[in-house]
Design a protein around this motif. Structure first.
Motif, PDB file in Angstrom:
ATOM      1  N   LYS A  12       0.844  -1.199   0.000  1.00  0.00           N
ATOM      2  CA  LYS A  12       0.000   0.000   0.000  1.00  0.00           C
ATOM      3  C   LYS A  12       0.877   1.245   0.000  1.00  0.00           C
ATOM      4  O   LYS A  12       1.845   1.341   0.763  1.00  0.00           O
ATOM      5  CB  LYS A  12      -0.925  -0.028   1.221  1.00  0.00           C
ATOM      6  N   VAL A  49      -2.043  -1.284  -3.568  1.00  0.00           N
ATOM      7  CA  VAL A  49      -3.162  -0.429  -3.150  1.00  0.00           C
ATOM      8  C   VAL A  49      -2.641   1.010  -3.149  1.00  0.00           C
ATOM      9  O   VAL A  49      -1.669   1.302  -2.443  1.00  0.00           O
ATOM     10  CB  VAL A  49      -3.672  -0.806  -1.740  1.00  0.00           C
ATOM     11  N   ALA A 148      -6.348  -1.911   2.745  1.00  0.00           N
ATOM     12  CA  ALA A 148      -5.250  -2.802   2.353  1.00  0.00           C
ATOM     13  C   ALA A 148      -5.100  -3.934   3.372  1.00  0.00           C
ATOM     14  O   ALA A 148      -4.826  -5.086   3.005  1.00  0.00           O
ATOM     15  CB  ALA A 148      -3.945  -2.015   2.240  1.00  0.00           C
TER      16      ALA A 148
END
Ligand code: GLU
Length: 357
Positions: A12, A49, A148
């Motif tokens: 992420k 992400v 995430a």
């Protein structure tokens, strides 16, 4: 014992690590692409992400500069395509094919939706397509660290990496001066550790590191090792996978039996706690047996929480017993509720330490 899918990793990256003044910074995107490519070469199946849609969209319409609520959602609706388009192009220049997946937490929590989502991720993996995930912010903006984390548990990933612009969690606030030391490994999340993330967590901050720790609760309680690390180095993903001493690594809780329920984890940890309730002895028993916690089993309430907010459930000695979504606001808990009112039912909370939720 459920075994995670060790090679599946969720990476992420936040807005500030990608976007400046409403524009994607090319060298930062390149660093991300390099990290993903190195990961794939090392045999990993990365799921990315990314945030940034709102920051990009805000600069495209005069009325959206600091808009909240629907305006923020519109900024995301404008920015989402621009964000993905630019990412897709740069990933392609690294020889990587990507596909965009916009999710809400409910897509991962509700069983029938989840089946279709899982099929998409599995098929992308078998076709070698890198998923680029963001929240479907046009329908409501939440937090991508938490999304995430939910996704990493949902995919049974071996690793979640939360990239940020600080090198991890410190034993004191580096901005306060003095010597702050990075905490390399965390065996178990605790309220004491959360306090290091800045401010009083009970006051309900939504600051960067506090949200990251909310995400860490979700991921580690889903059996996923989690690393918070700096974005600067493209080798970060592979290094985190190999267990190198980078950032702050949070050990997963062992998952036994059924896979943890994502909905329960979401209700318990989707934000830092906004307040706390203290249990009387009968309340301790209720939590012990994962039953409803009733008003009569609670002695005090702290904080200005609303119905549906995350709160801590503590023992008389302030030990954290559980965390979950309370069904009534602080004012009702203090003054209005009947003694038998269920403040939280068993599926609203996760017992700290005790639960394989
Ligand atoms: N999904 C939002 C975006 O792309 C950001 C939410 C977050 O920063 O956690 O702008």
């Amino acid at each position: 014992m459920v075994t995670p899918d060790e090679d599946r990793v969720v990476l992420k990256i936040g807005t500030t690590s990608l976007v400046t003044d409403g524009r994607l910074e090319p060298e930062k995107v390149e660093r991300l692409c390099a990290a993903v490519r190195l990961g794939i070469r090392a045999g990993l199946a990365p799921v990315v992400v990314t945030s940034g849609a709102i920051a990009i969209g805000r600069t495209r319409h005069a009325a959206l500069g600091d808009a909240n609520g629907a305006g923020q959602q519109v900024a995301a609706a404008i920015g989402q395509g621009l964000l993905y388009g630019a990412l897709q192009e740069t990933f392609a220049s690294y020889g990587l094919e990507t596909g965009q997946v916009l999710l809400t937490p409910y897509d991962l929590i509700e069983a029938d939706r989840g089946e279709r989502v899982r099929a998409t991720f599995d098929e992308m993996r078998s076709l070698g397509v890198v998923p680029i995930v963001n929240e479907n912010d046009a329908l409501g903006v939440r937090n991508n660290d938490v999304l995430a984390a939910l996704l990493s548990g949902f995919l049974r990933a071996g690793l979640l990496v939360l990239l940020t612009n600080v090198p991890g969690l410190y034993d004191r606030d580096p901005q306060l001066g003095g010597k702050a030391t990075r905490i390399g490994k965390v065996a178990e999340l605790t309220p004491q550790l959360e306090a290091l993330a800045g401010g009083t967590v009970v006051a309900g901050g939504t600051g960067g590191m506090q949200m990251k720790l909310s995400a860490c609760w979700i991921a580690t309680y889903s059996g996923v090792r989690t690393v918070i690390a700096d974005t600067a180095d493209p080798a970060v993903l592979v290094a985190a996978r190999e267990g190198a001493d980078i950032g702050t690594a949070f050990a997963p809780r062992p998952v036994r039996g059924a896979w943890p329920d994502a909905g329960r984890l979401w209700r318990a940890f989707r934000t830092p706690p906004r307040g706390a309730v203290t249990c009387a002895p009968a309340g301790l028993m209720a939590i012990e047996h994962r039953q409803a916690l009733r008003r009569i089993q609670v002695t005090t309430a702290r904080g200005q929480f609303h119905a549906g907010d995350v709160v801590d459930i503590t023992g008389p000695d302030a030990t954290l017993l559980a965390r979950g979504s309370i069904r009534y606001p602080a004012s009702a808990v203090e003054f209005g509720c009947e003694p038998g009112t269920a403040l939280l039912v068993g599926s609203d909370y996760v017992r700290i330490r005790r639960d394989a939720p």
